[in-house]
Design a protein around this motif. Structure first.
Motif, mmCIF file in Angstrom:
data_model
loop_
_atom_site.group_PDB
_atom_site.id
_atom_site.type_symbol
_atom_site.label_atom_id
_atom_site.label_comp_id
_atom_site.label_asym_id
_atom_site.label_seq_id
_atom_site.Cartn_x
_atom_site.Cartn_y
_atom_site.Cartn_z
ATOM 1 N N GLU A 33 2.309 0.998 7.281
ATOM 2 C CA GLU A 33 3.419 0.223 6.712
ATOM 3 C C GLU A 33 2.914 -1.007 5.959
ATOM 4 O O GLU A 33 3.471 -1.384 4.931
ATOM 5 C CB GLU A 33 4.396 -0.181 7.812
ATOM 6 C CG GLU A 33 5.187 1.000 8.355
ATOM 7 C CD GLU A 33 5.976 0.674 9.621
ATOM 8 O OE1 GLU A 33 6.012 -0.510 10.026
ATOM 9 O OE2 GLU A 33 6.529 1.617 10.205
ATOM 10 N N ALA A 34 1.853 -1.633 6.461
ATOM 11 C CA ALA A 34 1.305 -2.811 5.801
ATOM 12 C C ALA A 34 0.693 -2.468 4.449
ATOM 13 O O ALA A 34 0.594 -3.328 3.569
ATOM 14 C CB ALA A 34 0.257 -3.477 6.699
ATOM 15 N N LEU A 35 0.303 -1.226 4.252
ATOM 16 C CA LEU A 35 -0.276 -0.795 2.978
ATOM 17 C C LEU A 35 0.770 -0.357 1.961
ATOM 18 O O LEU A 35 0.463 -0.219 0.777
ATOM 19 C CB LEU A 35 -1.246 0.366 3.218
ATOM 20 C CG LEU A 35 -2.533 0.025 3.958
ATOM 21 C CD1 LEU A 35 -3.255 1.297 4.365
ATOM 22 C CD2 LEU A 35 -3.414 -0.864 3.097
ATOM 23 N N ALA A 36 1.992 -0.135 2.399
ATOM 24 C CA ALA A 36 3.026 0.465 1.548
ATOM 25 C C ALA A 36 3.253 -0.292 0.251
ATOM 26 O O ALA A 36 3.416 0.329 -0.800
ATOM 27 C CB ALA A 36 4.334 0.594 2.323
ATOM 28 N N ASP A 37 3.236 -1.606 0.298
ATOM 29 C CA ASP A 37 3.551 -2.368 -0.916
ATOM 30 C C ASP A 37 2.324 -2.729 -1.751
ATOM 31 O O ASP A 37 2.463 -3.186 -2.873
ATOM 32 C CB ASP A 37 4.339 -3.633 -0.574
ATOM 33 C CG ASP A 37 3.574 -4.600 0.306
ATOM 34 O OD1 ASP A 37 2.573 -4.186 0.929
ATOM 35 O OD2 ASP A 37 3.978 -5.772 0.382
ATOM 36 N N ILE A 38 1.129 -2.504 -1.225
ATOM 37 C CA ILE A 38 -0.064 -2.865 -1.984
ATOM 38 C C ILE A 38 -0.907 -1.648 -2.371
ATOM 39 O O ILE A 38 -1.450 -1.593 -3.463
ATOM 40 C CB ILE A 38 -0.929 -3.901 -1.235
ATOM 41 C CG1 ILE A 38 -2.066 -4.393 -2.123
ATOM 42 C CG2 ILE A 38 -1.456 -3.358 0.075
ATOM 43 C CD1 ILE A 38 -2.788 -5.600 -1.595
ATOM 44 N N ALA A 39 -1.034 -0.664 -1.471
ATOM 45 C CA ALA A 39 -1.909 0.481 -1.747
ATOM 46 C C ALA A 39 -1.438 1.720 -0.982
ATOM 47 O O ALA A 39 -2.118 2.190 -0.077
ATOM 48 C CB ALA A 39 -3.348 0.144 -1.382
ATOM 49 N N PRO A 40 -0.278 2.265 -1.347
ATOM 50 C CA PRO A 40 0.220 3.435 -0.614
ATOM 51 C C PRO A 40 -0.721 4.634 -0.690
ATOM 52 O O PRO A 40 -0.801 5.417 0.265
ATOM 53 C CB PRO A 40 1.564 3.734 -1.271
ATOM 54 C CG PRO A 40 1.540 3.019 -2.583
ATOM 55 C CD PRO A 40 0.613 1.858 -2.419
ATOM 56 N N ASP A 41 -1.456 4.777 -1.780
ATOM 57 C CA ASP A 41 -2.417 5.878 -1.870
ATOM 58 C C ASP A 41 -3.526 5.732 -0.837
ATOM 59 O O ASP A 41 -4.045 6.722 -0.336
ATOM 60 C CB ASP A 41 -3.036 5.959 -3.265
ATOM 61 C CG ASP A 41 -2.056 6.458 -4.309
ATOM 62 O OD1 ASP A 41 -1.002 7.013 -3.924
ATOM 63 O OD2 ASP A 41 -2.338 6.291 -5.507
ATOM 64 N N PHE A 42 -3.888 4.485 -0.525
ATOM 65 C CA PHE A 42 -4.932 4.262 0.473
ATOM 66 C C PHE A 42 -4.479 4.752 1.839
ATOM 67 O O PHE A 42 -5.282 5.265 2.612
ATOM 68 C CB PHE A 42 -5.335 2.786 0.521
ATOM 69 C CG PHE A 42 -6.659 2.554 1.185
ATOM 70 C CD1 PHE A 42 -7.838 2.843 0.526
ATOM 71 C CD2 PHE A 42 -6.719 2.064 2.477
ATOM 72 C CE1 PHE A 42 -9.063 2.646 1.140
ATOM 73 C CE2 PHE A 42 -7.935 1.863 3.101
ATOM 74 C CZ PHE A 42 -9.118 2.154 2.427
ATOM 75 N N ALA A 43 -3.196 4.617 2.134
ATOM 76 C CA ALA A 43 -2.656 5.146 3.390
ATOM 77 C C ALA A 43 -2.868 6.654 3.449
ATOM 78 O O ALA A 43 -3.246 7.194 4.497
ATOM 79 C CB ALA A 43 -1.180 4.799 3.519
ATOM 80 N N THR A 44 -2.648 7.328 2.333
ATOM 81 C CA THR A 44 -2.879 8.774 2.286
ATOM 82 C C THR A 44 -4.343 9.083 2.566
ATOM 83 O O THR A 44 -4.663 10.002 3.327
ATOM 84 C CB THR A 44 -2.462 9.345 0.913
ATOM 85 O OG1 THR A 44 -1.073 9.084 0.725
ATOM 86 C CG2 THR A 44 -2.720 10.836 0.833
#
Length: 139
Positions: A33-44
């Motif tokens: 969730e913390a990555l959603a607004d900055i780097a959603p691809d990184f979450a993937t």
């Protein structure tokens, strides 16, 4: 406990999402969730590679993988938020507080007293959050 591909149709992403939930629970969700607004691809990428590929391999249990991860993160000394997440994960996959404390104390021999102290203070914080009924270290 291991996380392996339970279906030949399960993608790396799906396997990684399942593994992250089993290992980290709320702490893992907090990271994503913390990555959603900055780097959603990184979450993937986090789902697919570390959890979908590496954590899902046969050969080591999740418990063993968390021992190695806690030791490595503590020895690095540069990743306290991730160390807290993996201390939480260690508790989730069957490590006791005493075992985690011993892992961190062992780091004094190979990574130095500052790394061991920082690890122990991170563990103390995670244990206190658990005692207070709040699961999941934050990012």
């Amino acid at each position: 406990m291991t996380i392996q591909n339970t279906s030949s149709k399960e993608s790396r992403l799906e396997r990684g999402q399942r593994a992250l939930e089993a290992i980290d629970g709320k702490a893992g969700r907090n990271v994503i969730e913390a990555l959603a607004d900055i780097a959603p691809d990184f979450a993937t990428y986090l789902f697919e590679f570390p959890f979908g590929d590496i954590y899902s391999r046969p050969g080591l249990s999740l418990r063993d993988r968390e021992i190695a991860t806690i030791a490595a993160l503590a020895a690095m000394g540069t990743a306290p938020p991730q160390l807290k997440v993996h201390i939480e994960a260690g508790l989730n996959v069957g490590l006791s507080r005493e075992e985690i404390t011993e892992i961190l104390m062992q780091m004094a021999v190979y990574a130095g007293f500052p790394a061991a102290l920082n690890g122990l203070f991170a563990a103390k914080e995670v244990y206190a959050l658990r005692e207070g009924g709040e699961e999941g270290a934050s990012v």
